[in-house]
Design an enzyme around this catalytic site. Sequence first.
Site, short mmCIF file in Angstrom:
data_model
loop_
_atom_site.label_atom_id
_atom_site.label_comp_id
_atom_site.label_asym_id
_atom_site.label_seq_id
_atom_site.Cartn_x
_atom_site.Cartn_y
_atom_site.Cartn_z
N ASP A 1 15.56 12.12 -2.07
CA ASP A 1 15.10 13.67 -1.72
C ASP A 1 16.56 14.37 -2.27
O ASP A 1 17.53 14.37 -2.22
CB ASP A 1 14.72 14.02 -0.62
CG ASP A 1 13.12 13.30 -0.23
OD1 ASP A 1 12.59 13.13 -1.34
OD2 ASP A 1 12.86 13.36 0.82
N TYR B 1 16.61 -8.97 25.97
CA TYR B 1 15.69 -9.82 27.01
C TYR B 1 16.16 -11.15 27.10
O TYR B 1 15.97 -11.50 28.17
CB TYR B 1 14.22 -9.58 26.51
CG TYR B 1 13.67 -8.25 26.90
CD1 TYR B 1 13.33 -7.95 27.95
CD2 TYR B 1 13.46 -7.44 25.44
CE1 TYR B 1 12.65 -6.53 28.28
CE2 TYR B 1 12.57 -6.19 25.91
CZ TYR B 1 12.42 -5.75 26.97
OH TYR B 1 11.79 -4.55 27.33
#
Lengths: 375, 375
Positions: free
Chosen positions: B261, B116
């Site tokens: 995990d 931006y």
Amino acid sequence: MKLATSKKEQTRIKERSKKADAKQKNILEMLKSHGAKIYDDLDNGQFPKFSIPSRSVSNIVYDKKLRQYILGTNAAVRSSRNSAQLRSFTQLMWLAFFANRLTHEKKSSTLRDVYYSSQAFAIEFEDQSESDNIIVDLEAVTSKPREDFHIFPEERSSIFGDLTIEYTIPGYEGKTMNLSNHPDGYSIGPSLTTAELVDTSAEIVIAIEKGGLFTRFVEEQVDKKFKSIIINTGGQAPRSTRTLLKRLHEEMKLPVIVLTDGDVYGEHIAMVIKSGSANAAHLRELTVPDAKWVGVWATDIEKYKLPTIPMTESDIKRCYDLQKDPRYQDGIWKKELDVFLKLKRKAELEAFSKYGLTNITDKYLPQKLELAKSL
Amino acid sequence: MKLATSKKEQTRIKERSKKADAKQKNILEMLKSHGAKIYDDLDNGQFPKFSIPSRSVSNIVYDKKLRQYILGTNAAVRSSRNSAQLRSFTQLMWLAFFANRLTHEKKSSTLRDVYYSSQAFAIEFEDQSESDNIIVDLEAVTSKPREDFHIFPEERSSIFGDLTIEYTIPGYEGKTMNLSNHPDGYSIGPSLTTAELVDTSAEIVIAIEKGGLFTRFVEEQVDKKFKSIIINTGGQAPRSTRTLLKRLHEEMKLPVIVLTDGDVYGEHIAMVIKSGSANAAHLRELTVPDAKWVGVWATDIEKYKLPTIPMTESDIKRCYDLQKDPRYQDGIWKKELDVFLKLKRKAELEAFSKYGLTNITDKYLPQKLELAKSL
């Protein structure tokens, strides 16, 4: 962190500790009374059963006075007599037992933990969505959020500002912490959610949707310049964060304003902080009815000539959906939704960087803080 | 937080401040020298140009000595003479100018801010992916991560343990903080990433993939029982977090272990901490080559009789993809990948809850810490 040592502080700690104990006791007694009913049923030679407020769409109604969705009066009986309900009855029984244990031992857990823990007891859940659902059942039965049973969501939100808290979790009781010294922010988790709010010099809470802006606000000392506590909600505010916002509003008497991206999802992030979500209609503790959404509004897009992105099909559909929601029938909620639909464009908080990185804190924020007083 | 007051501490702060200034100066000089070359070209009547190491797949090679992917020797010239390159040449020029300003003013920004901000200068980027790409170009040209130019990612990771840091960001210079007092953890952002690491009693760093387990580890006092610093990576570890892990290893001489995990994505989270990702092949500062992945291994699934979930098609495809990666050709990396493919099942860290909520910290972790010594 410091340990309170004066006599006055010791008394205060004792009082707080009493209060926390009372809350725990209250939960344990509530669970016990439900368990006692089951025993009574058995003693009376009846099939034990639970009465559960219905969470079906037809029983979710908007309460204008409470300014949130609540459950209506329909309730369903879940009975061990009905073989189709035996499975979910057993699951709910086990969950109440497990919640009792968590609360008693003051151990935190997660939705996922509960799912796996059930396997130790040979309680069968097809998958986590089944156990999640039973947890909501227990919330509905007791009207208490699962956090009270020590089942916490995974948080990703953080806080910064002059707020002194006092922990109540085991190992940290009586320790205080001021949340204005680590500029990257303090994670909001079980210990912050359950802490006592002791003191603050802040006069307002600013909840902001994004971590990048949170960092900018801290860097530009928005906490000092505008006497504020800054909270990064990390998108849709997690439940513990909403509880914390409510407590800051009620216990510390601070107004809460919400800054989001200028799109329909941003508008709804603010609405959920204000009045909760329909799927938590069975709870009363997750809303801040006086919270104010101050931007980025659809009308700001034109007013500030912000760079925009076209709305997607799903953005537009979402606008139409929310137009049917009773909470979007008046005020800025309705107006901004209409303007989004007219513009068919959206703008992010970062869009203000077009005018310089500090434009949002130097210009936009002060204007919105001023405006918030009249909202 | 305290202000250092003794003479010795004052001297130390001055030294640190000098070091931070030197780093900033180094970056600014590097940018200046690139800018000077452009002026030289112009003075010599030539079209200005940049030489950029090629980031195409054919130029990404695995370096066995460095134990990470690096760029080969191919470089591309981006010249203002070539009208097809004029756009990206201008963008890169502007970005160097903007990075210079951020570094000079010590202002933090994000990838999105940069996109931006360009609009204030009438520099055209089609969308953020185009500006992101130019930022990587500048990293490749300078061999410095964008964080050195004050362009930070949005972080979602946090840290807890006995580590004392000293901030270097404006407004906090010389202030120290010990990260063991807020049990929900301290967010890892620009101020922590750029802080000096002062002191620790920890003997190991435990990086863990999930917030829920992070909370469990803090609650069970893993920091004290195992003299550790605990880091929640929030899934794939963000770059600043990887930099922090590297610094804890190199500056504080702490071994780093990774717990994920039990699936192929978890294995790769550990690998990226260890040896970086192919798309950061142009950088050298984001790896911890000695980091050890200690679990959840595929072989743990059988060993600990963990509840499992079937692998998805995409999990299986990912296994086959990684089997072609040079880093997965031996040791546990290869072995566990093979076992995952054989089992076609995966298990989460929370699966240990089957044996009680504290089984993972009481039983599994100590075994893995012992084993890590021999890895």
